[in-house]
Motif scaffolding. Structure first.
Motif, PDB file in Angstrom:
ATOM      1  N   TYR A  22      -6.328   1.743   2.677  1.00  0.00           N
ATOM      2  CA  TYR A  22      -6.104   0.394   2.187  1.00  0.00           C
ATOM      3  C   TYR A  22      -7.194  -0.026   1.202  1.00  0.00           C
ATOM      4  O   TYR A  22      -8.378   0.202   1.436  1.00  0.00           O
ATOM      5  CB  TYR A  22      -6.041  -0.608   3.346  1.00  0.00           C
ATOM      6  CG  TYR A  22      -5.705  -1.997   2.857  1.00  0.00           C
ATOM      7  CD1 TYR A  22      -4.416  -2.298   2.435  1.00  0.00           C
ATOM      8  CD2 TYR A  22      -6.677  -2.991   2.781  1.00  0.00           C
ATOM      9  CE1 TYR A  22      -4.097  -3.554   1.950  1.00  0.00           C
ATOM     10  CE2 TYR A  22      -6.364  -4.252   2.310  1.00  0.00           C
ATOM     11  CZ  TYR A  22      -5.079  -4.522   1.896  1.00  0.00           C
ATOM     12  OH  TYR A  22      -4.775  -5.777   1.401  1.00  0.00           O
ATOM     13  N   CYS A  27      -2.155   4.155   5.588  1.00  0.00           N
ATOM     14  CA  CYS A  27      -2.100   2.681   5.588  1.00  0.00           C
ATOM     15  C   CYS A  27      -1.174   2.120   6.659  1.00  0.00           C
ATOM     16  O   CYS A  27      -1.010   0.893   6.753  1.00  0.00           O
ATOM     17  CB  CYS A  27      -1.714   2.132   4.217  1.00  0.00           C
ATOM     18  SG  CYS A  27      -2.866   2.569   2.916  1.00  0.00           S
ATOM     19  N   SER A  83       0.825  -1.208   0.000  1.00  0.00           N
ATOM     20  CA  SER A  83       0.000   0.000   0.000  1.00  0.00           C
ATOM     21  C   SER A  83       0.856   1.254   0.000  1.00  0.00           C
ATOM     22  O   SER A  83       0.561   2.228  -0.702  1.00  0.00           O
ATOM     23  CB  SER A  83      -0.921   0.014   1.226  1.00  0.00           C
ATOM     24  OG  SER A  83      -1.782  -1.103   1.230  1.00  0.00           O
TER      25      SER A  83
END
Length: 356
Positions: free
Chosen positions: A273, A308, A265
């Motif tokens: 995400y 993320c 990510s």
């Protein structure tokens, strides 16, 4: 994208979510509802996460009906105490109660719930299992490291890149890391060798991680901590590394865990995400190494600001980076496959008769 070695590309599409909500099944001509498809469920309780997947058979695979994931940190403090703490147990049982409600609401026909390293290692693991069953009705099966490794392979092997020679599949967990060498020539990969290292993101952080800002030794202290992590992991994998074949022309590497999906990510620059973009991605190994060393050099506050990663993963991600870099040392693939699938999908395939 193409196969250029410096660019990521996608290997396969993730499992599709089924458009099923509550009783939203079409009625037959006479107005009666058709027989609802059977629902199966798999629950994976690890050292760090509690994850549930509910699905129904579709073709030679399955369609996802419902899912749940929560960071519970069941193994927090286990390395020093040898026990699951009361706070960790309470957090986990709260998550299991949500899972139990989902199982009931989806009318699950057949399910399996497994617990891994934290419950294997804790002196009160059996007591926790009994309490969880009494309070939620979910009976957790403490599986061996070998079964954990095999389930992970069964759940994600379709994302192994085509090629000759054996491939290495790894699962970086919270309390341990599983590595599996597989022969991909048969339709169902055959396990050639496997190893369970006693280091995951929680256990390694608690044993060798650096402290919070102001107490982490600065740049030099963080570098020393990361080197200690790398040394510990390398030592724990040395015996397995010595058994690995040396004549593999193009090593193939596939990882399944929160570590690899998080780093993928970051590599993609995602603001949040997105499984559809991450699952099946192929990332150049040098790119993952750079992200790993960059994260290891940051302090906790800096990592927490990254999308993320955030506060939930900021303290554990460096340990995952250390484990990942060590794996890439012992199996020097040019790129790494990323799988947001593993043990739960392996369980579902077995329950549905699509696995061995």
């Amino acid at each position: 994208m193409g196969d250029a070695p410096d660019m990521p590309y996608r290997q396969a599409r993730p499992a599709r979510s089924a458009p099923v909500h509550g009783n939203a099944y079409p009625r037959t001509k006479g107005g009666a509802r058709p027989r609802e498809p059977r629902h199966f469920a798999a629950l994976d309780l690890g050292t760090n996460n509690c994850r549930l997947l509910i699905a129904r058979p579709q073709g030679d695979g399955f369609a996802v009906v419902d899912a749940f994931s929560r960071i519970v940190r069941l193994g927090e403090g286990l390395a020093s105490s040898g026990r699951l703490s009361d706070a960790a147990i309470d957090r986990t049982i709260a998550a299991l109660k949500i899972c139990a409600e989902k199982l009931k609401r989806r009318n699950v026909t057949l399910s399996r719930a497994v617990a891994t390293e934290a419950c294997r290692r804790a002196s009160n693991g059996a007591d926790f299992i009994a309490r969880a069953y009494a309070e939620t009705g979910i009976l957790l099966d403490i599986i061996s490291a070998e079964e954990e490794a095999r389930l992970a392979v069964l759940g994600c092997h379709t994302l192994i890149e085509p090629g000759d020679g054996p491939a290495l599949v790894f699962d970086i967990g919270g309390g341990s890391t599983e590595l599996v060498l597989v022969d991909t020539r048969p339709d169902m990969p055959v396990v050639l060798d496997w190893h369970s290292a006693p280091w995951g993101v929680v256990s390694l952080t608690e044993s060798a991680g650096h402290g919070p800002p102001g107490r982490d030794g600065g740049v030099a202290g963080r570098a020393a901590s990361y080197a200690r992590m790398r040394d510990l992991v390398s030592e724990s994998m040395a015996a397995f590394a010595a058994r690995l074949p040396r004549d593999v022309e193009v090593p193939r590497l596939l990882g399944t865990s929160g570590t690899v999906t998080t780093l993928a990510s970051v590599h993609l620059g995602l603001t949040h995400y997105d499984r559809a973009q991450v699952d099946g991605l192929i990332v150049p190994a040098p790119a993952l190494r750079k992200i790993s060393t960059d994260l290891a050099a940051m302090d906790l506050r800096e990592r927490a600001t990254l999308p993320c990663i955030g506060t939930e993963r900021a303290d554990l991600v460096v340990a995952g980076c250390a484990i990942l870099e060590t794996i890439m040392d012992l199996w020097p693939a040019e790129r790494v496959g990323i799988a947001d699938r593993g043990i739960r999908e392996g369980i579902l395939r077995r329950l549905m008769g699509n696995g061995s």
